[in-house]
Design a protein around this motif. Structure first.
Motif, PDB file in Angstrom:
ATOM      1  N   UNK A   1       0.815  -1.211   0.000  1.00  0.00           N
ATOM      2  CA  UNK A   1       0.000   0.000   0.000  1.00  0.00           C
ATOM      3  C   UNK A   1       0.848   1.260   0.000  1.00  0.00           C
ATOM      4  N   UNK A   2       2.066   1.198   0.543  1.00  0.00           N
ATOM      5  CA  UNK A   2       2.936   2.367   0.567  1.00  0.00           C
ATOM      6  C   UNK A   2       4.243   1.999  -0.121  1.00  0.00           C
ATOM      7  N   UNK A   3       4.749   2.851  -0.977  1.00  0.00           N
ATOM      8  CA  UNK A   3       5.926   2.531  -1.765  1.00  0.00           C
ATOM      9  C   UNK A   3       7.029   3.536  -1.484  1.00  0.00           C
ATOM     10  N   UNK A   4       8.268   3.126  -1.691  1.00  0.00           N
ATOM     11  CA  UNK A   4       9.423   3.993  -1.487  1.00  0.00           C
ATOM     12  C   UNK A   4       9.823   4.688  -2.773  1.00  0.00           C
ATOM     13  N   UNK A   5      10.948   5.365  -2.730  1.00  0.00           N
ATOM     14  CA  UNK A   5      11.446   6.126  -3.875  1.00  0.00           C
ATOM     15  C   UNK A   5      11.894   5.254  -5.031  1.00  0.00           C
ATOM     16  N   UNK A   6      12.270   3.999  -4.778  1.00  0.00           N
ATOM     17  CA  UNK A   6      12.845   3.160  -5.831  1.00  0.00           C
ATOM     18  C   UNK A   6      11.893   2.913  -6.991  1.00  0.00           C
ATOM     19  N   UNK A   7      10.610   3.047  -6.779  1.00  0.00           N
ATOM     20  CA  UNK A   7       9.635   2.832  -7.852  1.00  0.00           C
ATOM     21  C   UNK A   7       9.552   4.008  -8.814  1.00  0.00           C
ATOM     22  N   UNK A   8      10.084   5.144  -8.409  1.00  0.00           N
ATOM     23  CA  UNK A   8       9.937   6.369  -9.186  1.00  0.00           C
ATOM     24  C   UNK A   8      11.168   6.633 -10.052  1.00  0.00           C
ATOM     25  N   UNK A   9      10.944   7.167 -11.239  1.00  0.00           N
ATOM     26  CA  UNK A   9      12.011   7.467 -12.190  1.00  0.00           C
ATOM     27  C   UNK A   9      12.562   8.861 -11.905  1.00  0.00           C
ATOM     28  N   UNK A  10      13.606   8.929 -11.058  1.00  0.00           N
ATOM     29  CA  UNK A  10      14.155  10.225 -10.662  1.00  0.00           C
ATOM     30  C   UNK A  10      15.051  10.839 -11.741  1.00  0.00           C
ATOM     31  N   UNK A  11      15.232  10.130 -12.848  1.00  0.00           N
ATOM     32  CA  UNK A  11      15.996  10.686 -13.970  1.00  0.00           C
ATOM     33  C   UNK A  11      15.095  11.445 -14.943  1.00  0.00           C
ATOM     34  N   UNK A  12      13.792  11.417 -14.700  1.00  0.00           N
ATOM     35  CA  UNK A  12      12.835  12.047 -15.614  1.00  0.00           C
ATOM     36  C   UNK A  12      11.800  12.846 -14.828  1.00  0.00           C
ATOM     37  N   UNK A  13      12.161  14.069 -14.416  1.00  0.00           N
ATOM     38  CA  UNK A  13      11.195  14.890 -13.686  1.00  0.00           C
ATOM     39  C   UNK A  13      10.023  15.295 -14.578  1.00  0.00           C
ATOM     40  N   UNK A  14       8.848  15.323 -13.967  1.00  0.00           N
ATOM     41  CA  UNK A  14       7.594  15.639 -14.668  1.00  0.00           C
ATOM     42  C   UNK A  14       7.016  16.925 -14.077  1.00  0.00           C
ATOM     43  N   UNK A  15       6.472  17.767 -14.938  1.00  0.00           N
ATOM     44  CA  UNK A  15       5.805  18.993 -14.511  1.00  0.00           C
ATOM     45  C   UNK A  15       4.302  18.832 -14.712  1.00  0.00           C
ATOM     46  N   UNK A  16       3.543  19.198 -13.677  1.00  0.00           N
ATOM     47  CA  UNK A  16       2.080  19.216 -13.747  1.00  0.00           C
ATOM     48  C   UNK A  16       1.570  20.517 -13.145  1.00  0.00           C
TER      49      UNK A  16
ATOM     50  N   UNK B   1       6.781  19.803  -9.699  1.00  0.00           N
ATOM     51  CA  UNK B   1       7.754  18.999 -10.432  1.00  0.00           C
ATOM     52  C   UNK B   1       8.054  17.817  -9.529  1.00  0.00           C
ATOM     53  N   UNK B   2       7.971  16.642 -10.098  1.00  0.00           N
ATOM     54  CA  UNK B   2       8.224  15.440  -9.320  1.00  0.00           C
ATOM     55  C   UNK B   2       8.460  14.260 -10.228  1.00  0.00           C
ATOM     56  N   UNK B   3       8.257  13.086  -9.662  1.00  0.00           N
ATOM     57  CA  UNK B   3       8.610  11.854 -10.368  1.00  0.00           C
ATOM     58  C   UNK B   3       7.444  10.883 -10.347  1.00  0.00           C
ATOM     59  N   UNK B   4       7.228  10.247 -11.493  1.00  0.00           N
ATOM     60  CA  UNK B   4       6.213   9.217 -11.589  1.00  0.00           C
ATOM     61  C   UNK B   4       6.903   7.870 -11.752  1.00  0.00           C
ATOM     62  N   UNK B   5       6.129   6.826 -11.889  1.00  0.00           N
ATOM     63  CA  UNK B   5       6.700   5.496 -12.007  1.00  0.00           C
ATOM     64  C   UNK B   5       7.494   5.370 -13.297  1.00  0.00           C
ATOM     65  N   UNK B   6       8.473   4.486 -13.283  1.00  0.00           N
ATOM     66  CA  UNK B   6       9.307   4.258 -14.462  1.00  0.00           C
ATOM     67  C   UNK B   6       8.436   3.908 -15.660  1.00  0.00           C
ATOM     68  N   UNK B   7       8.745   4.502 -16.793  1.00  0.00           N
ATOM     69  CA  UNK B   7       7.999   4.329 -18.042  1.00  0.00           C
ATOM     70  C   UNK B   7       6.537   4.757 -17.912  1.00  0.00           C
ATOM     71  N   UNK B   8       6.213   5.553 -16.864  1.00  0.00           N
ATOM     72  CA  UNK B   8       4.860   6.049 -16.603  1.00  0.00           C
ATOM     73  C   UNK B   8       3.850   4.913 -16.508  1.00  0.00           C
ATOM     74  N   UNK B   9       4.303   3.760 -16.040  1.00  0.00           N
ATOM     75  CA  UNK B   9       3.403   2.608 -15.891  1.00  0.00           C
ATOM     76  C   UNK B   9       2.699   2.680 -14.554  1.00  0.00           C
ATOM     77  N   UNK B  10       1.533   2.063 -14.488  1.00  0.00           N
ATOM     78  CA  UNK B  10       0.776   2.023 -13.247  1.00  0.00           C
ATOM     79  C   UNK B  10      -0.111   3.239 -13.091  1.00  0.00           C
ATOM     80  N   UNK B  11      -0.424   3.536 -11.842  1.00  0.00           N
ATOM     81  CA  UNK B  11      -1.333   4.638 -11.532  1.00  0.00           C
ATOM     82  C   UNK B  11      -0.703   5.991 -11.845  1.00  0.00           C
ATOM     83  N   UNK B  12      -1.541   6.990 -12.027  1.00  0.00           N
ATOM     84  CA  UNK B  12      -1.082   8.363 -12.292  1.00  0.00           C
ATOM     85  C   UNK B  12      -0.732   9.013 -10.951  1.00  0.00           C
TER      86      UNK B  12
END
Length: 156
Positions: A22-37, A124-135
């Motif tokens: 239910x709770x995930x750490x930073x390793x799931x997120x792609x910190x090499x690709x920051x996203x702006x929303x 500006x932050x990070x989403x899952x690698x390859x933008x897979x999974x939930x938004x």
């Protein structure tokens, strides 16, 4: 061991994997690709382990000045200019994103007031690698009420 105790231990052991997911750490997120929303807050949960917002985004565009924006100093070593310069729009077209903010204690250290539904918000932050999974986007920098906050660590 009593039967009730054994049953309780088995129930706890069986439930543990689900709560861990239910709770995930930073390793799931792609910190090499920051996203702006950018958008309006649809809903907010001001709680631990971290505050969460649902951001209603539409008509996304990357601000021309994003790479040159100044951000406040923080105790973590983050190359803000590089992060902001590399930020891009997501490739997925979800209209709502869940934004994970910092723990409440860190938001209080930054003096971030509770963010309410309807507020304009940028991140500006990070989403899952390859933008897979939930938004879901884990926030690095946020802009709210005309102020910029760095959420990786505490202010210096």
């Amino acid at each position: 061991m009593h039967n009730n105790t054994r049953r309780n231990i088995l129930v706890l052991c069986a439930a543990a994997p689900f709560s861990a997911l239910a709770h995930h750490g930073w390793s799931s997120f792609d910190i090499d690709r920051p996203i702006y929303l950018e958008g309006k807050v649809a809903s907010a949960k001001w709680q631990n382990p971290h505050a969460e917002l649902v951001l209603d985004v539409s008509g996304q565009k990357l601000p021309a000045d994003l790479g040159s924006r100044s951000v406040p100093a923080q105790s973590a070593t983050v190359d803000a200019k590089a992060v902001l310069s590399k930020a891009q729009l997501p490739t997925r077209k979800d209209s709502k994103w869940e934004i994970e903010l910092a723990p409440l204690s860190r938001l209080e250290a930054w003096k971030v007031a509770e963010i309410k539904a309807g507020a304009p918000f940028a991140v500006v932050g990070y989403t899952f690698k390859d933008e897979k999974g939930a938004a879901i986007l884990r926030a690095e920098y946020i802009w709210v009420d005309g102020k910029t906050y760095a959420l990786r660590s505490s202010p210096v």
